[in-house]
Design an enzyme around this catalytic site. Structure first.
Site, PDB file in Angstrom:
ATOM      1  CG  HIS A  63       6.172  -6.362   1.833  1.00  0.00           C
ATOM      2  ND1 HIS A  63       5.385  -5.190   1.681  1.00  0.00           N
ATOM      3  CD2 HIS A  63       7.137  -6.491   1.174  1.00  0.00           C
ATOM      4  CE1 HIS A  63       6.153  -4.191   0.892  1.00  0.00           C
ATOM      5  NE2 HIS A  63       7.251  -5.240   0.515  1.00  0.00           N
TER       6      HIS A  63
ATOM      7  CG  HIS B 299      10.824  -8.207   0.539  1.00  0.00           C
ATOM      8  ND1 HIS B 299      11.390  -7.438   1.275  1.00  0.00           N
ATOM      9  CD2 HIS B 299      10.272  -7.125  -0.312  1.00  0.00           C
ATOM     10  CE1 HIS B 299      11.026  -6.118   1.385  1.00  0.00           C
ATOM     11  NE2 HIS B 299      10.667  -6.167   0.167  1.00  0.00           N
TER      12      HIS B 299
ATOM     13  CG  HIS C  96       9.523  -5.585  -3.601  1.00  0.00           C
ATOM     14  ND1 HIS C  96       8.781  -4.711  -2.644  1.00  0.00           N
ATOM     15  CD2 HIS C  96       8.767  -6.011  -4.387  1.00  0.00           C
ATOM     16  CE1 HIS C  96       7.604  -5.126  -2.698  1.00  0.00           C
ATOM     17  NE2 HIS C  96       7.483  -5.775  -3.997  1.00  0.00           N
TER      18      HIS C  96
ATOM     19  CD  GLU D 257       7.930  -0.975   6.600  1.00  0.00           C
ATOM     20  OE1 GLU D 257       8.489  -0.361   5.498  1.00  0.00           O
ATOM     21  OE2 GLU D 257       6.716  -1.428   6.753  1.00  0.00           O
TER      22      GLU D 257
ATOM     23  CG  HIS E 101      12.861   0.772   3.634  1.00  0.00           C
ATOM     24  ND1 HIS E 101      11.564   1.207   3.268  1.00  0.00           N
ATOM     25  CD2 HIS E 101      13.553   0.354   2.546  1.00  0.00           C
ATOM     26  CE1 HIS E 101      11.324   0.820   2.038  1.00  0.00           C
ATOM     27  NE2 HIS E 101      12.433   0.341   1.708  1.00  0.00           N
TER      28      HIS E 101
ATOM     29  CG  HIS F  32      14.313  -4.897   0.484  1.00  0.00           C
ATOM     30  ND1 HIS F  32      14.459  -4.640   1.863  1.00  0.00           N
ATOM     31  CD2 HIS F  32      13.334  -3.961   0.231  1.00  0.00           C
ATOM     32  CE1 HIS F  32      13.583  -3.374   2.160  1.00  0.00           C
ATOM     33  NE2 HIS F  32      12.843  -3.020   0.984  1.00  0.00           N
TER      34      HIS F  32
END
Lengths: 969, 638
Positions: B157, B68, B70, B208, B452, B73
């Site tokens: 998310h 994704h 973010h 995660e 994570h 990441h």
């Protein structure tokens, strides 16, 4: 048998040849209908390729087949079936066989053997499956015949070993639908085959194909539905299926588990991996709860729905479903609910302003935390927080059902239900409000919960607000602050949405009468009275002030000390409101005043009720008079009608009854008056004007009879006869009047004919009631019928006139319950002075909001009429979705009416009213009555729809000020 | 033994800088390529030299997958592909591909323009990097090369977040980040759609574990609290300031307020500060299918992201009288527009500021959250603030005072009294422990690997996973390699004829039981085939040889040969009821295909020699017969 059948086929065949011949030679002479089977046969023979044949079959399938020719068609089809090499054609034939055996009136047992034969030689799996489907159709038509069923089940069992899932599927379906259900019979009949249907189906629970597994479970459920008691041993198997990879299997398995839990709730099952044992229903409950967090939402919905109906589950398990433990960084955290509760009990007002308010507290023992809950834990917590609103609605419904049966659970689930009031989807909010209402007698709302509930009052959706008002009507509030809060929020609602006025007043009425002691301490504040100073008198027309008064007066009803706190103007306002809003303001025992009407205790049975007695007495009196002088009769009738009308106003529960009888007597009075006219004694042509009264009376009677028949709910057959009788009399009167006023016999001839037809149909429809009508108009008329039919119109008129005069007055029996359909238009109010302006030729939408009471089937009957000043009338049919049903016998119409007109020079008023459409053909008692073409009044009304015969206005018209402006160029 | 190797370059027992190397069946895949928020030196990016010291990374990696947008990441992506050098494919979902460059550009600007760093990737590099990206759809199986395939699943998310299944042959790995499940207790307001995955039973699930030790309360309570606070303030005539970061949270809160305004029929204006948000809103509009049921349902009437009540903010609006709600960046009140507005409104107790996220220590946001009511404002902005003092203080500034601090550099400091209400709202979008557990239950992996998250919290979750699912659970640190042995099933092609023939022999196939079948396994060109012996012979060009076993059994019997044969025949017939036993006219007996002949012993007439002969296929029956005959014949009754 076979020879016979063959012969039959050939017979058909020969017939065909002849017809074809005819067709070819002389096409005009097609007198006999060509036989279906024959045509099909020819077509099929002509077909050169499978595709062709398929085309023919498809065409054939589109046309219906008569019962007589079904068997012939089936023979032809079978013949082709055996010859056909192409599987797709055979498949189509097989499906056609199934379709044909569904034909009503055809007994398919003769083709069963052939179908089974075909089955044995078939190689294609698809065709096999289709043939089994056909057998299923045949079997379901012959369910009474146990030997047929036995045979079919055996066939099915034989094919269960087929390698294709489709075939196994159908076999299981067949067994499920036809397998023996009766215990005793099954035993002896099956002794030779020694097969247990349940075991056979159970063996396929772990078939390799998920579709077959699903079919097996469905078949089991089917057996259950047909009345077979399933064995408890299946339970283990079913539990294993809950972990299946495929959602449809899991979904069906959940159902099966539920069925078993209802069958054997009290059996004991062991808990795996421990020595304990629990009740089966509890175990099943736990398992279904587990499925509420399944991966597939279909299964989740299914599971959530079924939870609601498991009421035998023990309370211990039930309460676990609401269990949620939160933690943060391995420390226990309190839920928002717990925090709210704590704040409430500690007396502190919820601040929510501190950061770290929700900071986690004590450490958690890591070993004791169970992340994947076993069993029932938190099932509803999951269900209510599901991403799909379908699941949430199902969970709310289940919660409702369980809470209704368990008060303690109701108390516990309150927090969750209140949370749902803020769901993002309106349906869910509405559903949870309704749920709360249903369980409201089990619960008392805490203040913080009430706060959340009341916040929803600002919702822009009318449905939500009204549901909430309904809820507040039956809610228990625990503190006086709660009542105050509710009042404040309701008043806020009132200012924001003034149209909610009625609903809010009603809500406050109940709130007041339920909590008199809580309202008492609030009274001085609410009325803003002061011990020393006089406060200004509030505005009596202020809806908010009325709302406060409604609350107080209703509380005062059961709290005699309260009136002492009222100031003078409050008493005056009371008197005013008691009169103007009598349905909201109860009678009060006020100091220094006599109670106007003594409270009617509910214990009195209807027969002892004085008003009821009065009604009956006055009716008795009227019916007894037979031989009074005409003047006296008229007077008595007039008085009685007046009495009844007043009674209806005073006693709301008798209003329907009183109105109904008053209308009837009114008709009678009109009839008597019309017959007493002088005109009958004078030569007709001289008194053309005079007959106005008689014809007007006839018209009015007709109108009234329609009202009586269609506007009252609860009218029974006995009343309908009398109403129709009255109508017949009115028609006779009309006929006589016309005979008097028109010259020449020509028009009369047709009218007489029609009248006699009506008499005839009356006799046919109400033949059973005729013995009760001794001496009535119709009785006499029927005696004279042979003479009437043969005589000339003028003679007929004469006879009618004398019969009408001599006939007696029929006794109107009263039904148990009678309610008059009423409608009140709430919106538009008709008070606005600002015209609704719009450009001429374009359309303006007018919101119409009305409440309807005691209307049966409002979707079909209620229409909106708009009358323009130029006499133009428009009839609007509201959509079925515009009607809501807030309570029994009540409906609400919220719709939009589109108006349009050409330009006007100045604003003018239009009238909007509601009409009740009726159709005597549709009415319950009359099977077939020709349309009333005589009644002039009916013709004036628009007859836009075939189903509508006429309409009755049943609401007060409301005037709306509109102004179509000329379009600017 | 085949194995899967996993090495986290970042996010191993740590949060941030996600980067995980997976080698599965000879293929090397890199999962995520993030940066670390906490560092400003080389440590902010993963150490790619672990993969190779010199030379292009392309030779060592088959593909890169980004879960994704973010930055922790995807933040290192341009550095990795352009500066270190990677030309292979990079996979991400469409929304991620759309939003990712915006964030990268923003990150670059802050680092280069604000902090003045050099040796950082440029805008052009971001563009070049994005050209290497291959966008994938959900549930689309992408064939990276002939053997390696990947498939994306919905993860919730943030917009565009996906779980990825990486599959080579029948070995597979599922990588999930910040998933959430159908319980939306803990989820995003906006993307309240459950993460969902097939029961794909992967060999390894990489998950995660940020909130490994947390079980959260329902979202609904928090939502209601938030809305109630905003509503009450607005009703009072106060102003509400909501500092947000530009992406994700802002859109969600906007939707939440927009819906609430619509529902409650409110009129007060809502503004959001311009900038990033607008651009992002555009993407949110496009990817409506990724959002929750409510938004998708409403889409028929209108797109929820075309806000009705929310308008763009202008600096001048802050001084407007009457109630309003403003979303302003940045989220921690440390600079920019949100701080400016805060200063203007802080003095009035009717107003309210709602902090919707975590604030770093030292920021204004953190100070006011910890209850500080008097703030020392300092810094360069003070000059402009003093200038604006005159037009501001007269109006509603309340008790704001300013005075000078005697210092060498003559920095101004201003004490600001905060009278406005300060609220904290936490909306976090990570899965809690239950969510992770539920995903494991759904996917049924054979091994689980946690990344994570903090080591201590992971430990707890690891223990729980092992205890409740009885699967191995790993939690490697950065640079530590975990090896997982797999037991892949090897697919073998079987000819239909053989299959049908073999299944026809026995009973119906049963899923649960293994079945024995005869055939020849041919391993050729990396493929396995099971064929019938005849075909195998044909393919190999060999002639068929018959193998027969012959055995002599001596029987003491004084009778004539044919009588002996008859006795043997009767005996066998009596014993072997299910087999076809035949007495042939030439004096021999056949049992199925086994031949039995009797001859008199050349030396001893009393001993008869029974010759039993069978092919090797009938070995079982043949040896049984011999042993049966060796026991001798029953004493004849005749």
């Amino acid at each position: 048998m076979a020879a016979h059948l063959k012969k039959r086929v050939y017979e058909e065949f020969t017939k065909v040849v002849q017809q074809q011949h005819e067709d070819l030679s002389a096409k005009k002479l097609r007198l006999t209908k060509p036989s279906k089977s024959a045509a099909l046969h020819v077509d099929l023979c002509k077909a050169t390729s499978p595709a062709d044949a398929l085309q023919y079959l498809l065409q054939f399938a589109r046309k219906p087949v008569e019962v007589e020719s079904v068997e012939g068609v089936v023979r032809i089809l079978l013949e082709h079936y055996y010859k056909e090499n192409d599987a797709s054609v055979r498949l189509k034939i097989a499906s056609l066989l199934g379709l044909l055996s569904k034909t009503a009136g055809f007994s398919p047992d003769c083709i069963m053997d052939d179908a089974i034969n075909a089955l044995q030689n078939e190689k294609s799996h698809q065709v096999l499956a289709q043939l089994l489907d056909t057998l299923l159709v045949i079997g379901t038509k012959l369910t009474e015949n146990p030997s047929v069923r036995m045979r079919l089940v055996e066939v099915a069992c034989k094919h269960l070993t087929d390698s294709s899932h489709g075939v196994r599927n159908k076999c299981l379906q067949l067994i499920g639908c036809l397998g023996p259900v009766e215990k005793g019979v099954a035993k002896e009949a099956e002794s030779q085959s020694a097969k247990d249907v349940q075991k056979i189906i159970g063996d396929h629970f772990n078939d390799q194909d998920p579709r077959v597994r699903t079919a097996a479970i469905k078949a089991m459920l089917q057996l259950h539905e047909r009345g077979l008691k399933l064995q408890q041993t299946i339970y283990c198997q079913a539990c294993k299926l809950l972990a299946d990879d495929y959602e449809q299997v899991r979904s069906a398995a959940v159902q099966l588990i539920w069925v078993l839990s209802q069958l054997y709730p009290e059996s004991i099952v062991p808990i795996p991996s421990s020595n304990e044992e629990i009740r089966l229903v509890d175990d099943a409950f736990g398992k279904i709860c587990h499925m509420v967090s399944d991966g597939s939402w279909v299964v989740r919905v299914q599971a959530a729905k079924l939870l609601g109906s498991m009421q035998q589950v023990s309370s211990h398990f039930l309460e676990q479903t609401l269990d949620k433990k939160l933690m943060s960084d391995l420390r226990r955290k309190r839920t928002a609910h717990e925090r709210a509760k704590e704040l409430y009990s500690s007396g502190e007002f919820s601040s929510g302003r501190k950061w770290g308010d929700d900071a986690p507290k004590e450490e958690i023992d890591t070993g004791a935390v169970n992340l994947i809950e076993s069993g029932a834990c938190g099932a509803f917590v999951h269900g209510l927080e599901d991403e799909m609103y379908e699941v949430r609605i199902a969970a709310v419904e289940a919660l409702c059902m369980l809470a209704q049966s368990s008060p303690s659970f109701a108390e516990k689930c309150l927090d969750f239900l209140v949370d749902m009031f803020n769901d993002e989807i309106e349906e869910v909010r509405l559903q949870s409000i309704h749920t709360m209402r249903k369980i409201s007698n089990n619960i008392t709302l805490r203040e913080d919960q009430l706060d959340t509930v009341l916040a929803v009052l600002e919702d822009s959706s009318r449905d939500i607000r009204e549901a909430l008002h309904e809820l507040l009507c039956c809610t228990n509030v625990s503190t006086k602050e709660g009542i105050h809060l509710a009042l404040v929020e309701l008043l806020k609602n009132l200012t924001k949405y003034p149209t909610d006025r009625e609903s809010i007043w009603k809500c406050l009425k109940f709130l007041g009468s339920r909590h008199p002691t809580l309202v008492l301490p609030l009274v001085p504040e609410l009325l803003s009275t002061h011990p020393f100073f006089d406060t200004p008198e509030p505005d009596m027309d202020d809806p908010a002030y009325i709302a406060v008064l409604v609350l107080i007066f209703n509380a005062a009803k059961s709290c005699p000390t309260m009136p002492a706190l009222f100031s003078d103007h409050t008493f005056r306002h009371y008197a005013y409101l008691r009169d103007s809003l009598s349905h909201l303001v109860p009678p009060l025992r006020l100091p220094g005043r006599k109670l106007v009407s003594s409270p009617v205790s509910t214990s009195i049975t209807p027969n002892e009720d004085p008003s009821q007695q009065f009604l009956h007495q006055s009716l008795e009196r009227v019916y007894n008079l037979q031989h009074l002088d005409p003047q006296g009769v008229q007077e008595l009738l007039e008085f009685t009608i007046r009495d009844l009308q007043r009674l209806g106003e005073l006693q709301s529960e008798l209003a329907g009854m009183a109105d109904f009888t008053a209308t009837y007597l009114q008709c009678q009075l009109l009839l008597i008056k019309a017959l007493q006219e002088k005109l009958w004694n004078v030569a007709a042509p001289l008194y053309l004007k005079q007959n106005a009264l008689a014809s007007a009376a006839a018209k009015q009677i007709l109108e009234e009879t329609y009202k009586m028949e269609f506007m009252y709910s609860g009218v029974e057959g006995r009343q309908v006869v009398i109403i129709h009788h009255m109508r017949l009399q009115a028609k006779a009167l009309q006929l006589i009047v016309t005979a008097r006023t028109t010259r020449g016999a020509e028009p009369l001839f047709g009218m007489c004919e029609k009248f006699l037809q009506e008499v005839d149909s009356f006799q046919r429809c109400f033949i059973s009631e005729l013995p009760h009508m001794q001496g009535s108009f119709v009785d006499k008329l029927l005696d004279l019928m042979p003479r009437l039919v043969t005589s000339k119109p003028s003679e007929v008129v004469k006879i009618l006139q004398t019969t009408l005069r001599q006939s007696t007055f029929l006794h109107l029996p009263l039904p148990e319950q009678l309610h008059r359909a009423t409608a009140t238009i709430i919106e538009p109010t008709g008070e606005s002075d600002n015209p609704l302006r719009f450009t001429s030729g374009l359309v303006v939408a007018l919101d119409v909001d009305a409440t309807l009471e005691h209307v049966q089937d409002p979707q079909g009957t209620v229409k909106v009429q708009v009358l323009y000043p130029d006499g133009q009338a428009q009839l609007i049919h509201p959509k079925p979705a515009d009607f809501r049903n807030p309570g029994p016998g009540r409906h609400r119409l919220i719709t939009q009416v589109y108006l349009s007109h050409t330009a006007w020079t100045e604003p003018c008023q239009i009238e909007v009213r509601l009409l009740l459409a009726y159709n005597s053909n549709r009415s319950k008692a009359s099977a077939k009555i020709p349309k009333c073409t005589w009644s002039d009044s009916m013709e004036a009304l628009p007859q836009s729809e075939n189903g509508i015969e006429g309409t009755i206005p049943f609401s007060k018209p409301v005037k709306v000020y509109i102004m179509p402006k000329p379009a600017r160029r | 033994m085949p194995e899967i190797k996993v090495t986290p370059l970042g996010a191993g027992q740590d949060v941030g800088r996600s980067c995980i190397l997976v080698s599965i069946a000879g293929k090397n895949v890199m999962l995520d390529c993030g940066m670390h928020m906490g560092y400003n030196d080389d440590r902010r990016f993963p150490d790619f030299s672990y993969i190779t010291q010199n030379g292009r990374l392309t030779d060592f990696l088959d593909c890169v997958i980004i879960s994704h947008f973010h930055l922790d990441h995807c933040g290192a992506l341009p550095y990795f592909s352009e500066m270190v050098g990677y030309d292979g494919p990079i996979y991400m979902t469409h929304p991620t591909k759309a939003i990712c460059p915006i964030l990268l550009e923003d990150y670059r600007k802050i680092t280069v323009d604000k902090k003045g760093e050099t040796n950082f990737f440029t805008s052009q590099m971001i563009k070049d990097c994005m050209k290497k990206v291959v966008a994938v759809h959900l549930h689309q199986t992408v064939q990276v090369d002939e053997e390696l395939e990947i498939k994306a699943y919905y993860a919730g998310h943030v917009l565009g977040a996906a779980m990825f299944q990486i599959k080579v042959g029948c070995e597979s790995v599922v990588y999930t980040v910040s998933i959430h499940n159908n319980m939306y207790r803990n989820l995003h307001l906006l993307l309240r759609v459950a993460a969902w995955i097939d029961k794909c039973r992967p060999d390894l699930l990489i998950s995660e574990s940020t909130y490994a030790t947390t079980i959260r309360d329902s979202k609904r309570c928090r939502e209601r609290d938030f809305l109630k606070k905003v509503h009450e303030t607005v009703e009072r005539g106060g102003k509400v300031l909501i500092p947000v970061f530009a992406l994700g949270r802002a859109q969600e809160l906007c939707i939440l307020l927009e819906t609430f305004w619509e529902r409650m029929n409110l009129k007060a204006p809502i503004y959001f500060s311009t900038g990033l948000t607008e651009k992002a809103n555009h993407y949110y509009k496009l990817f409506i299918t990724w959002t929750n049921q409510k938004i998708r349902k409403t889409f028929v009437q209108r797109n929820m992201f075309e806000f009705k009540h929310i308008k763009a903010f202008d600096r001048a609006f802050a001084d407007n009288p009457g109630p309003m709600v403003v979303f302003a960046t940045p989220g921690m009140l440390h600079a920019g527009q949100s701080l400016q507005i805060f200063r203007k409104w802080a003095g009035n107790e009717k107003n309210m500021v709602i902090m919707p996220g975590y604030c770093v220590q030292g920021t204004v946001g953190h100070k006011i959250l910890s209850g500080q009511r008097k703030l020392e404002m300092e810094g360069r902005q003070i000059v402009s603030f003093l200038l604006s003092k005159d037009d501001h203080f007269g109006k509603g500034g309340g008790g704001s005072k300013c005075f000078l601090i005697q210092e060498a550099c003559a920095f101004f400091s201003l004490q600001l009294e905060v009278k406005m209400q300060v609220e904290y709202m936490s909306f976090s979008a990570h899965a809690d422990a239950k969510g992770i557990m539920q995903l494991i239950r759904q996917a049924e992996p054979r091994n689980v690997l946690l990344v994570h998250g903090e080591a201590k919290k992971m430990e707890f979750l690891k223990q729980k996973i092992e205890q409740e699912f009885h699967v191995n659970c790993y939690m490697p640190a950065n640079g530590e390699t975990t090896t997982i042995f797999t037991n892949p099933s090897i697919p073998v092609d079987i000819s239909l004829g053989l299959l049908k023939r073999e299944t026809a022999i026995g009973l119906l196939p049963d899923v649960k039981k293994p079945k024995l079948m005869h055939g020849t396994l041919i391993m050729k060109d990396n493929s396995f085939r099971l064929v019938s012996p005849e075909q195998a012979l044909k393919e190999l060009g060999l002639a068929e040889h018959q193998l027969r076993f012959t055995c002599r059994v001596h029987i003491q019997d004084l009778r004539k040969e044919h009588e002996t044969v008859l006795r043997v025949y009767n005996h066998l017939k009596a014993v072997l009821k299910d087999y076809s036993v035949q007495h042939l006219p030439d004096g021999s007996i056949t049992v199925e295909s086994i031949l039995i002949q009797a001859t008199a012993h050349s030396e001893d007439q009393g001993t008869k020699v029974l010759l039993v002969s069978w092919t090797y296929q009938d070995e079982e029956l043949g040896s049984y017969l011999t042993s049966l005959l060796k026991k001798g014949l029953p004493q004849s009754t005749s």
